[in-house]
Design a protein around this motif. Structure first.
Motif, PDB file in Angstrom:
ATOM      1  N   MET A 295       0.826  -1.212   0.000  1.00 31.55           N
ATOM      2  CA  MET A 295       0.000   0.000   0.000  1.00 31.55           C
ATOM      3  C   MET A 295       0.855   1.255   0.000  1.00 31.55           C
ATOM      4  O   MET A 295       1.998   1.252   0.472  1.00 31.55           O
ATOM      5  CB  MET A 295      -0.920  -0.012   1.214  1.00 31.55           C
ATOM      6  N   GLY A 296       0.254   2.351  -0.520  1.00 32.58           N
ATOM      7  CA  GLY A 296       1.065   3.528  -0.765  1.00 32.58           C
ATOM      8  C   GLY A 296       0.913   4.690   0.190  1.00 32.58           C
ATOM      9  O   GLY A 296       1.762   5.580   0.207  1.00 32.58           O
ATOM     10  N   GLY A 301      -3.837   2.313   3.734  1.00 28.70           N
ATOM     11  CA  GLY A 301      -2.643   1.474   3.806  1.00 28.70           C
ATOM     12  C   GLY A 301      -2.474   0.685   5.084  1.00 28.70           C
ATOM     13  O   GLY A 301      -2.386  -0.551   5.053  1.00 28.70           O
ATOM     14  N   PRO A 302      -2.435   1.327   6.251  1.00 24.17           N
ATOM     15  CA  PRO A 302      -2.213   0.569   7.493  1.00 24.17           C
ATOM     16  C   PRO A 302      -3.309  -0.467   7.751  1.00 24.17           C
ATOM     17  O   PRO A 302      -3.022  -1.585   8.189  1.00 24.17           O
ATOM     18  CB  PRO A 302      -2.210   1.657   8.566  1.00 24.17           C
ATOM     19  N   GLY A 303      -4.565  -0.109   7.457  1.00 19.46           N
ATOM     20  CA  GLY A 303      -5.658  -1.054   7.685  1.00 19.46           C
ATOM     21  C   GLY A 303      -5.542  -2.289   6.813  1.00 19.46           C
ATOM     22  O   GLY A 303      -5.693  -3.418   7.289  1.00 19.46           O
ATOM     23  N   GLU A 304      -5.266  -2.087   5.522  1.00 16.36           N
ATOM     24  CA  GLU A 304      -5.116  -3.229   4.620  1.00 16.36           C
ATOM     25  C   GLU A 304      -3.893  -4.065   4.994  1.00 16.36           C
ATOM     26  O   GLU A 304      -3.927  -5.294   4.945  1.00 16.36           O
ATOM     27  CB  GLU A 304      -5.000  -2.753   3.168  1.00 16.36           C
ATOM     28  N   ALA A 305      -2.811  -3.391   5.352  1.00 14.00           N
ATOM     29  CA  ALA A 305      -1.587  -4.112   5.720  1.00 14.00           C
ATOM     30  C   ALA A 305      -1.785  -4.926   6.996  1.00 14.00           C
ATOM     31  O   ALA A 305      -1.272  -6.035   7.124  1.00 14.00           O
ATOM     32  CB  ALA A 305      -0.432  -3.130   5.886  1.00 14.00           C
ATOM     33  N   LYS A 306      -2.562  -4.398   7.938  1.00 10.71           N
ATOM     34  CA  LYS A 306      -2.845  -5.135   9.181  1.00 10.71           C
ATOM     35  C   LYS A 306      -3.674  -6.381   8.907  1.00 10.71           C
ATOM     36  O   LYS A 306      -3.525  -7.405   9.573  1.00 10.71           O
ATOM     37  CB  LYS A 306      -3.592  -4.235  10.166  1.00 10.71           C
ATOM     38  N   GLN A 307      -4.565  -6.283   7.938  1.00  8.37           N
ATOM     39  CA  GLN A 307      -5.463  -7.407   7.656  1.00  8.37           C
ATOM     40  C   GLN A 307      -4.794  -8.496   6.824  1.00  8.37           C
ATOM     41  O   GLN A 307      -5.325  -9.604   6.703  1.00  8.37           O
ATOM     42  CB  GLN A 307      -6.702  -6.892   6.915  1.00  8.37           C
ATOM     43  N   ALA A 308      -3.630  -8.197   6.258  1.00  9.53           N
ATOM     44  CA  ALA A 308      -2.924  -9.163   5.425  1.00  9.53           C
ATOM     45  C   ALA A 308      -2.014 -10.048   6.279  1.00  9.53           C
ATOM     46  O   ALA A 308      -1.721  -9.740   7.443  1.00  9.53           O
ATOM     47  CB  ALA A 308      -2.097  -8.436   4.372  1.00  9.53           C
ATOM     48  N   ASP A 309      -1.565 -11.154   5.689  1.00  9.59           N
ATOM     49  CA  ASP A 309      -0.580 -11.995   6.374  1.00  9.59           C
ATOM     50  C   ASP A 309       0.747 -11.258   6.494  1.00  9.59           C
ATOM     51  O   ASP A 309       1.448 -11.368   7.492  1.00  9.59           O
ATOM     52  CB  ASP A 309      -0.382 -13.305   5.593  1.00  9.59           C
ATOM     53  N   ILE A 312       2.934  -3.984   3.688  1.00 13.81           N
ATOM     54  CA  ILE A 312       3.662  -2.735   3.901  1.00 13.81           C
ATOM     55  C   ILE A 312       2.735  -1.565   3.568  1.00 13.81           C
ATOM     56  O   ILE A 312       1.867  -1.677   2.696  1.00 13.81           O
ATOM     57  CB  ILE A 312       4.952  -2.671   3.056  1.00 13.81           C
ATOM     58  N   ALA A 313       2.925  -0.470   4.277  1.00 17.42           N
ATOM     59  CA  ALA A 313       2.116   0.730   4.044  1.00 17.42           C
ATOM     60  C   ALA A 313       3.035   1.937   3.991  1.00 17.42           C
ATOM     61  O   ALA A 313       3.809   2.196   4.916  1.00 17.42           O
ATOM     62  CB  ALA A 313       1.087   0.895   5.165  1.00 17.42           C
ATOM     63  N   GLY A 314       2.958   2.697   2.904  1.00 12.17           N
ATOM     64  CA  GLY A 314       3.874   3.809   2.692  1.00 12.17           C
ATOM     65  C   GLY A 314       3.512   5.052   3.489  1.00 12.17           C
ATOM     66  O   GLY A 314       2.343   5.332   3.754  1.00 12.17           O
ATOM     67  N   GLY A 315       4.567   5.814   3.849  1.00 10.21           N
ATOM     68  CA  GLY A 315       4.428   7.131   4.449  1.00 10.21           C
ATOM     69  C   GLY A 315       5.298   8.081   3.648  1.00 10.21           C
ATOM     70  O   GLY A 315       5.385   7.961   2.428  1.00 10.21           O
ATOM     71  N   LYS A 316       5.982   8.980   4.300  1.00  6.34           N
ATOM     72  CA  LYS A 316       6.883   9.884   3.594  1.00  6.34           C
ATOM     73  C   LYS A 316       8.236   9.227   3.431  1.00  6.34           C
ATOM     74  O   LYS A 316       9.026   9.154   4.384  1.00  6.34           O
ATOM     75  CB  LYS A 316       7.014  11.214   4.338  1.00  6.34           C
ATOM     76  N   PHE A 321       6.025  -1.827   8.211  1.00  4.72           N
ATOM     77  CA  PHE A 321       6.037  -3.243   7.834  1.00  4.72           C
ATOM     78  C   PHE A 321       5.193  -4.012   8.843  1.00  4.72           C
ATOM     79  O   PHE A 321       5.432  -3.952  10.053  1.00  4.72           O
ATOM     80  CB  PHE A 321       7.492  -3.728   7.833  1.00  4.72           C
ATOM     81  N   PHE A 322       4.186  -4.747   8.356  1.00  3.75           N
ATOM     82  CA  PHE A 322       3.252  -5.471   9.218  1.00  3.75           C
ATOM     83  C   PHE A 322       3.345  -6.982   8.976  1.00  3.75           C
ATOM     84  O   PHE A 322       3.450  -7.438   7.848  1.00  3.75           O
ATOM     85  CB  PHE A 322       1.808  -5.056   8.930  1.00  3.75           C
ATOM     86  N   ILE A 323       3.296  -7.741  10.056  1.00  8.85           N
ATOM     87  CA  ILE A 323       3.152  -9.198   9.982  1.00  8.85           C
ATOM     88  C   ILE A 323       1.957  -9.574  10.848  1.00  8.85           C
ATOM     89  O   ILE A 323       1.945  -9.297  12.056  1.00  8.85           O
ATOM     90  CB  ILE A 323       4.404  -9.942  10.497  1.00  8.85           C
ATOM     91  N   LYS A 324       0.953 -10.183  10.240  1.00  7.45           N
ATOM     92  CA  LYS A 324      -0.245 -10.628  10.972  1.00  7.45           C
ATOM     93  C   LYS A 324      -0.817  -9.531  11.864  1.00  7.45           C
ATOM     94  O   LYS A 324      -1.194  -9.763  13.019  1.00  7.45           O
ATOM     95  CB  LYS A 324       0.082 -11.867  11.818  1.00  7.45           C
TER      96      LYS A 324
END
Length: 350
Positions: A295-296, A301-309, A312-316, A321-324
């Motif tokens: 995600m960009g 971004g953070p919500g989708e990344a949290k829901q994935a296995d 990653i969600a972009g900032g500036k 980086f999210f795991i589970k």
């Protein structure tokens, strides 16, 4: 899911609760055996499960025997006009015969049914709007009537090893025809929008027509008909099945469309990640079950990344980086690829 009979084509079952298979057609004259074999091997590599070949004459039919020696996929012989070609194709080892009842004589169809029954070879009764007589009743009623008439001929001759298709180039008409036939008999259905075209239009018509039927539990095998390569047809077919949650062929990769909020080079990152993920699936088949988010920005971004296995969600100029659902770190755009794939391999080897 609609309950149907099961029809065995080579090693693949169609219907009867078996997975919806993805098939295509070789796009080279069958007598050119070496070229056809090369094309079928590409189809195999793309994940195709059944392949059809054209039989215009006896030489095409005889070529099937040689082609079968070098490929793994079940071969379906496509027969029109001359019923004798079906006999030659069966003799050459075809795993199924596609016959168009609208352009073969009734007596010829009876002879094909008799031969197929004796040799235990299944038939697809493949009706197309382009080859039936259209009356004032309209395409839908006419193609359904023609299909039921062919089914009755088979049943009257004690033959029930049948797959049906009722294809038109039109999404709404095709859907209506398949819905009607699905209520009138329990034979497995081969779905497709015939002559759907090329590019975005062909893609959209195939996705809508096939996808809408599958979403209602109608359909047992699919063929996407595009003015494109057979491998492209296979990949679109797989994408339809995966999007509906019917089968999984690769990890579910979620990525945003990119807008002015994005402050990382997401397009390039997604492109590189997808190439590497595709290669890794060959080594780690269990990857197919993963949900991956790339995600960009900080809106979704953070919500989708949290829901994935793994996501990653972009900032500036950085990515979280999210795991589970848990943040395990924040890395620059230059670091994130190495960190992502290092962690992914740890997960897969763990």
């Amino acid at each position: 899911m609609r309950k149907t009979r099961a029809v065995k084509v080579g090693k693949v079952y169609i219907g009867g609760g078996h997975p919806v298979s993805v098939q295509t057609m070789a796009k080279i004259s069958t007598v050119n055996k070496r070229e056809v074999i090369r094309q079928i091997k590409k189809i195999e590599k793309a994940g195709g499960e059944i392949v059809r070949v054209s039989v215009l004459n006896k030489e095409d039919a005889k070529a099937i025997a040689e082609i079968k020696k070098e490929v793994e996929l079940p071969l379906v012989a496509d027969i029109h006009y001359d019923h004798r070609l079906a006999f030659y194709a069966i003799e050459s080892g075809s795993d199924k015969i596609r016959v168009n009842p609208s352009n073969i004589s009734r007596n010829g169809l009876k002879m094909i049914v008799k031969e197929a029954g004796e040799r235990r070879i299944p038939l697809r009764l493949g009706l197309n709007s382009g080859s039936i007589k259209i009356t004032t009743k309209g395409i839908v009623n006419d193609i359904v009537a023609a299909t039921l008439d062919a089914v009755k001929l088979c049943e009257d001759n004690n033959f029930f090893d049948i797959v049906l298709s009722l294809k038109t180039p039109y999404v709404n008409e095709t859907i209506k025809a398949y819905k009607i036939i699905s209520e009138r008999c329990d034979y497995p259905l081969h779905l497709g929008i015939t002559e759907s075209g090329s590019g975005d239009t062909g893609f959209a018509k195939s996705v809508l027509g096939i996808g809408m039927l599958l979403s209602e539990g109608i359909g047992d095998t699919i063929r996407v008909s595009l003015t494109d390569t057979p491998e492209r047809e296979i990949k679109v077919g797989q994408a339809i099945l995966q999007a509906l949650g019917i089968r999984r062929f690769e990890p579910e990769i979620i990525s945003c469309p990119v807008c002015g909020r994005c402050q990382v080079p997401l397009r390039n990152i997604v492109s590189r990640f997808k190439r590497r993920i595709t290669q890794m699936v060959k080594i780690y088949p269990k990857m197919k079950s993963l949900k991956i988010a790339i995600m960009g920005c900080s809106v979704n971004g953070p919500g989708e990344a949290k829901q994935a296995d793994i996501g990653i969600a972009g900032g500036k100029d950085k990515f979280a980086f999210f795991i589970k659902g848990n943040v395990i770190g924040s890395y620059s755009a230059l670091e994130i690829e190495e960190k992502f794939f290092q962690k992914l391999k740890e997960i897969l080897n763990g």
